[in-house]
Motif scaffolding. Sequence first.
Motif, mmCIF file in Angstrom:
data_model
loop_
_atom_site.group_PDB
_atom_site.id
_atom_site.type_symbol
_atom_site.label_atom_id
_atom_site.label_comp_id
_atom_site.label_asym_id
_atom_site.label_seq_id
_atom_site.Cartn_x
_atom_site.Cartn_y
_atom_site.Cartn_z
ATOM 1 N N CYS A 143 -5.198 0.025 5.714
ATOM 2 C CA CYS A 143 -5.639 1.354 6.149
ATOM 3 C C CYS A 143 -7.020 1.694 5.617
ATOM 4 O O CYS A 143 -7.551 2.771 5.898
ATOM 5 N N CYS A 185 -7.307 -0.945 0.200
ATOM 6 C CA CYS A 185 -6.270 -1.431 1.101
ATOM 7 C C CYS A 185 -6.921 -2.057 2.328
ATOM 8 O O CYS A 185 -7.692 -1.409 3.015
ATOM 9 N N CYS A 198 0.831 -1.207 0.000
ATOM 10 C CA CYS A 198 0.000 0.000 0.000
ATOM 11 C C CYS A 198 0.868 1.260 0.000
ATOM 12 O O CYS A 198 1.775 1.386 0.818
ATOM 13 N N HIS A 214 0.146 3.604 3.486
ATOM 14 C CA HIS A 214 0.610 3.334 4.848
ATOM 15 C C HIS A 214 1.798 2.375 4.759
ATOM 16 O O HIS A 214 1.912 1.607 3.807
#
Length: 571
Positions: free
Chosen positions: A65, A62, A41, A44
Amino acid sequence: MGNYDLSRPVVARVREAADAVQVIGEVVTLRKSGRNWTGLCPFHGEKTPSFSVSREKGTYYCFGCKKGGDVIDFVMEIERLDFAEAVERLADRFGVELPAASEHARKRRDEAEVLRDVMEAAQALFLRRASLDRPRAFLERRGVTLEAAADFGLGYAPAEWRALYDELHHKFPERSMIAAGLVIEGEGGRCYDRFRDRVTIPIRAIRGNLIAFGGRTVGDDTPKYLNSPETALFAKSQVLYALDRAARAFAKSDRAIVVEGYFDCLALHLAGFTETVATLGTSLSEHHARELARKVPRVVVCFDGDAAGRTAAVTAVRTLLAADLDVAVLLLPEGEDPDDVVRRAGATAFAGLVDGALPVGEFLVGQLGRGRQERRDNLLRVLEIADACPNPVRRYALREALAQAAGVPTEQLGAVASPRVLAADSAAVSFLPPGESALLRAILLDLPREERGAAVAAVPVAALDHPATILIIKCLSERVERGAPLEISDLASEIDDREVRRILAALEHEVPPTGVEHLKLIMRGLCEKQRQKRLADLSLEIARAERQNEPERLAQLLHEKSALIRKTTRS
Ligand SMILES: [Zn+2]
């Protein structure tokens, strides 16, 4: 106003043409995994991939997050672009020709550009006059240093009737000065300056462009504060003073402080509370609250310590709760405003006050009043404020606090989901209650197409908790009526809301398929919840009808109640 026509069909064309895997693959190394692509991702830090992209659906999501959306959202997020910029970039990249904006739109844009130039010219004049003795003495009395005044661009509009007009009318047409709200056309067509003998405060939009002025009289003129009127650049209910500066402080402070006046706001900024914003002589609008909710989780309301300030605080709390913000209220001593308090008590003491601000639950309980009877009389009114909150966990906590304070069992207030279920779900507060996500998943993805319309029609909307679910179901019902297909991609382009698109992406990527039996269970649960909710409402209405001695209405309510009760015993 952009150069291009970005109406819905145009945007849909761009969305379709832009290959999500190609666009996202430039930022994230993607690997094919089943039907989707996965990678680390970009939003994050992570070591194992929980970021998933679907080429067919053009979405990303994702699992870590919970960020997600379509390819336009991705470009906005990763490149920090606004919507129009992101669409234009993708259109360019994938060879979609964007139709030019209409003649009308272009004209409006040109006009707005002239207004901006007029505003900047006015600001230059006001700044040149800021060093005169009269505004300097005034600002000194208010504890605003020269540096601070310069930093905030405070200026001075001279006392003459046409100081600004005389200087600008060689460069700009009269009607532009009027349209910018700087000049007023008097009787007989003679123009004069709106701001005279006032300290001027430039009001900037979030991107920093000058859109209006506030003016504080230096003498005894009324009104004490004067704002620019609504113009093509400025809509009062959409602008928070100093948001352009405060936005930078939010990351560190995790909260915003909202005050009512420019000088309150200035005083707090100067004392180090750079996360402060001010409303511009209006009450806090829904637009303000949404804007804040996009940037911070928590808002401290700090209004004047007088009757008007207290009333405004109640309204603000309701609006902020409705935007799903955590709210606290700092009540100031009678007759004092934040400017007075921070200057008298000092920054450290004020920091203590802000940290000790009343949590919203305690504030609402305070609104009930003192004695038991008074509290019961006020209960419905205050409950209505708590119910504005779309977050079920927070709403439940508020209702419970209010019920307890009024000495009424919580169940009598009307049904909300039980706290046990909510606690289990609280990690996913920002996502939907599990039943609702499974319901949407079934309707949008799992049911055969020909059964979807009937399923939508059968959903008891009043039993739904999450505003996004309600919005999606309402939108689907309209589509059913129109005979439009119930496809998840159509919905994403119809509902222009990022949170909804994120939820739709989550449905595709994260939520497991909903089986037919599971769906039946959910529907049964929702119907029962709707019935309970109505029963609870009826009890309250019946009590009210009794108190107010309305026999006809009472009979009607009792009839409805017994019919509702019979309905379960039969099923
Ligand atoms: Zn992530």
